[in-house]
Design a protein around this motif. Structure first.
Motif, short mmCIF file in Angstrom:
data_model
loop_
_atom_site.label_atom_id
_atom_site.label_comp_id
_atom_site.label_asym_id
_atom_site.label_seq_id
_atom_site.Cartn_x
_atom_site.Cartn_y
_atom_site.Cartn_z
N GLY A 1 -9.39 -27.52 -91.65
CA GLY A 1 -10.25 -27.75 -90.51
C GLY A 1 -9.54 -27.76 -89.18
N THR A 2 -8.22 -27.43 -89.18
CA THR A 2 -7.49 -27.36 -87.92
C THR A 2 -8.15 -26.32 -87.00
OG1 THR A 2 -5.40 -27.97 -88.96
CG2 THR A 2 -5.27 -26.82 -86.86
N PRO A 3 -8.38 -26.65 -85.73
CA PRO A 3 -9.03 -25.68 -84.83
C PRO A 3 -8.25 -24.36 -84.76
CG PRO A 3 -8.94 -27.85 -83.82
CD PRO A 3 -8.11 -27.93 -85.07
N LEU A 4 -8.99 -23.28 -84.72
CA LEU A 4 -8.37 -21.96 -84.68
C LEU A 4 -7.44 -21.77 -83.48
CD1 LEU A 4 -8.05 -19.12 -85.81
CD2 LEU A 4 -10.15 -18.46 -84.61
N PRO A 5 -7.77 -22.24 -82.27
CA PRO A 5 -6.85 -22.07 -81.15
C PRO A 5 -5.47 -22.66 -81.41
CG PRO A 5 -9.00 -22.67 -80.33
CD PRO A 5 -9.06 -22.81 -81.82
N ALA A 6 -5.40 -23.78 -82.12
CA ALA A 6 -4.10 -24.38 -82.43
C ALA A 6 -3.30 -23.48 -83.36
CB ALA A 6 -4.29 -25.76 -83.06
N LEU A 7 -3.97 -22.91 -84.34
CA LEU A 7 -3.28 -22.00 -85.27
C LEU A 7 -2.84 -20.72 -84.57
CD1 LEU A 7 -5.64 -22.43 -88.36
CD2 LEU A 7 -3.34 -23.39 -88.07
N LEU A 8 -3.68 -20.21 -83.67
CA LEU A 8 -3.32 -19.02 -82.91
C LEU A 8 -2.10 -19.29 -82.02
CD1 LEU A 8 -6.86 -17.78 -81.82
CD2 LEU A 8 -5.33 -16.65 -83.44
N ALA A 9 -2.07 -20.46 -81.41
CA ALA A 9 -0.94 -20.80 -80.54
C ALA A 9 0.36 -20.90 -81.34
CB ALA A 9 -1.22 -22.12 -79.81
N LEU A 10 0.28 -21.52 -82.51
CA LEU A 10 1.48 -21.63 -83.35
C LEU A 10 1.93 -20.26 -83.84
CD1 LEU A 10 0.75 -24.84 -85.45
CD2 LEU A 10 2.68 -24.48 -83.90
N ALA A 11 0.98 -19.40 -84.22
CA ALA A 11 1.34 -18.05 -84.67
C ALA A 11 2.01 -17.27 -83.54
CB ALA A 11 0.10 -17.31 -85.16
N ALA A 12 1.49 -17.41 -82.32
CA ALA A 12 2.11 -16.73 -81.19
C ALA A 12 3.51 -17.26 -80.92
CB ALA A 12 1.23 -16.91 -79.94
N LEU A 13 3.69 -18.57 -81.04
CA LEU A 13 5.01 -19.16 -80.86
C LEU A 13 5.99 -18.63 -81.89
CD1 LEU A 13 6.83 -21.27 -79.43
CD2 LEU A 13 6.03 -22.94 -81.14
N ILE A 14 5.56 -18.58 -83.14
CA ILE A 14 6.43 -18.06 -84.21
C ILE A 14 6.81 -16.61 -83.93
CG2 ILE A 14 6.51 -17.44 -86.67
CD1 ILE A 14 4.55 -19.86 -87.10
N GLY A 15 5.82 -15.82 -83.50
CA GLY A 15 6.10 -14.41 -83.23
C GLY A 15 7.06 -14.22 -82.07
N LEU A 16 6.84 -14.94 -81.00
CA LEU A 16 7.71 -14.81 -79.83
C LEU A 16 9.13 -15.26 -80.14
CD1 LEU A 16 5.35 -16.12 -77.01
CD2 LEU A 16 6.23 -13.79 -77.23
N ALA A 17 9.29 -16.23 -81.05
CA ALA A 17 10.60 -16.78 -81.35
C ALA A 17 11.25 -16.18 -82.59
CB ALA A 17 10.49 -18.30 -81.53
N THR A 18 10.63 -15.18 -83.20
CA THR A 18 11.22 -14.57 -84.40
C THR A 18 12.62 -14.05 -84.08
OG1 THR A 18 9.05 -13.92 -85.26
CG2 THR A 18 10.97 -12.76 -86.13
N PRO A 19 13.65 -14.58 -84.71
CA PRO A 19 15.02 -14.21 -84.32
C PRO A 19 15.33 -12.75 -84.62
CG PRO A 19 15.02 -15.53 -86.33
CD PRO A 19 13.62 -15.57 -85.80
N PRO A 20 15.96 -12.04 -83.68
CA PRO A 20 16.24 -10.61 -83.87
C PRO A 20 17.50 -10.38 -84.71
CG PRO A 20 17.00 -11.29 -81.72
CD PRO A 20 16.36 -12.51 -82.34
#
Length: 386
Positions: free
Chosen positions: A92-111
């Motif tokens: 039941g976690t709000p979708l915006p919170a999950l989207l924000a975390l997914a974006a954070l993970i993507g932006l920080a994916t180590p190269p």
């Protein structure tokens, strides 16, 4: 002793990249369980992909300016913590919170992959040795994509999807730290030139490579959709054989010299990639024939990737190698997303096998771009000292 250190460095880079191959499917399955909605799960996976595409070149450019160690350690910590945070979210976690975390993970994916390829000219200064190393790296990348998703899904089925995400986050942090703490990674120094301040895309040759890799990505995305739409229950097997063919092609390329050495040979590999996938149109209704042909078509993937990596040595402006490698990954991701979307639309309009036509055409167009705009053998640039 030096070879042992190189083997450990390479192994650490492969292990660090293994979780990256599980991000999309892991988040997709976990968010679907949290929300009960594939729409929400798809939106989260899409946010991850967009953020990875944007974050890769940005982190690569930061590495080119500041060095590998701090960027890798900090980005892996953020991405790993983000995965663990998603794993701990309640239903039941709000979708915006999950989207924000997914974006954070993507932006920080180590190269990690881009950093490993940046080190190859330092570790293997000879042209032939360097091309073989790029081919080995491409084969290892395929290994992570073949084994990563089944491992994530298997662990998720046994212990829960949250446990699978937590394990991926912990492995990412630990393996990236091992890679970043190696002597080669710590000792790598950015090239101190004025050109290091410009983007890798300032080079026309790099823009050409990026264009070619978008086409290669279309091959990937269209094929994934076409196989899924046309093969039914056998789709998983065929996609596995596709990846296994690429792995075998990478091993063969490593032993045979590492791939193309100039634009003409690169174009031939791309043309073979296109023709191999175009032939799947005729075999789409016969699983046994399709299994053989898709393995052969896949065998061109790793050699094409290895050749593109080797061409970065001469295509990228001095001091922008890490960003350049990241741009190739981003270009492939953009092409894959576009190929999947177009392949899905074609499947509805003209039948499931039409995606193979798109894949074949994309490979052939990429070959035309390569043969007309890439010429000569890549001349290596001076490597940063370790």
């Amino acid at each position: 002793m030096k070879d042992d250190r190189e083997d450990m460095l390479f192994s650490a880079s492969v292990v660090a990249r293994l979780p990256l191959a599980t991000f999309s499917i892991g988040l997709l399955v976990h968010v679907e369980q949290l929300s009960g909605s594939y729409t929400a799960a798809g939106a989260v996976a899409g946010a991850l992909a967009v953020a990875q595409g944007a974050g890769g070149p940005l982190l690569g450019r930061l590495v080119d300016r500041r060095g590998q160690t701090v960027v890798l350690l900090s980005s892996a910590t953020v991405a790993g913590a983000g995965l663990i945070a998603v794993a701990m979210m309640p239903a039941g976690t709000p979708l915006p919170a999950l989207l924000a975390l997914a974006a954070l993970i993507g932006l920080a994916t180590p190269p990690v992959g881009a950093c490993m390829r940046t080190l190859i000219p330092v570790l293997r200064p000879g042209a032939d040795s360097r091309r073989r190393a790029y081919a080995a790296d491409a084969a290892a990348t395929e290994l992570t994509w073949v084994s990563g998703p089944p491992l994530a899904l298997g662990l998720g089925a046994l212990a829960g999807t949250g446990t699978a995400l937590t394990a991926a986050g912990m492995i990412l942090i630990a393996a990236t730290a091992l890679f970043a703490s190696s002597r080669a990674s710590r000792g790598w120094q950015p090239t101190r030139t004025r050109r290091a301040r410009v983007s890798a895309l300032a080079s026309p040759d790099m823009r050409t490579l990026v264009t070619v890799m978008i086409g290669v990505g279309v091959v990937f995305g269209a094929t994934e959709v076409a196989v899924t739409a046309s093969a039914g229950p056998a789709a998983g097997l065929l996609l596995g054989l596709w990846g296994a063919g690429s792995l075998a092609g990478g091993v063969a390329a490593t032993r045979l010299g590492g791939g193309a050495t100039d634009g003409r040979r690169f174009a031939l590999l791309l043309a073979a990639l296109g023709v191999g996938h175009l032939l799947l149109v005729a075999a789409s209704a016969r699983v046994i024939v399709a299994a053989a042909l898709i393995a052969v078509a896949g065998s061109m993937i790793a050699p094409v990737l290895a050749s593109s990596y080797a061409m970065v040595d001469s295509a990228a402006p001095a001091g922008t190698a890490t960003e350049a490698f990241a741009w190739l990954a981003t270009a492939t991701a953009i092409g894959t997303a576009g190929g999947a979307a177009a392949g899905g639309a074609l499947a509805d309009l003209a039948g499931p096998a039409s995606g193979f036509v798109l894949a074949g055409a994309a490979g052939l167009v990429a070959a035309v771009v390569a043969v007309t705009r890439i010429s000569g053998s890549p001349a290596p640039q001076p490597a940063a000292a370790v």
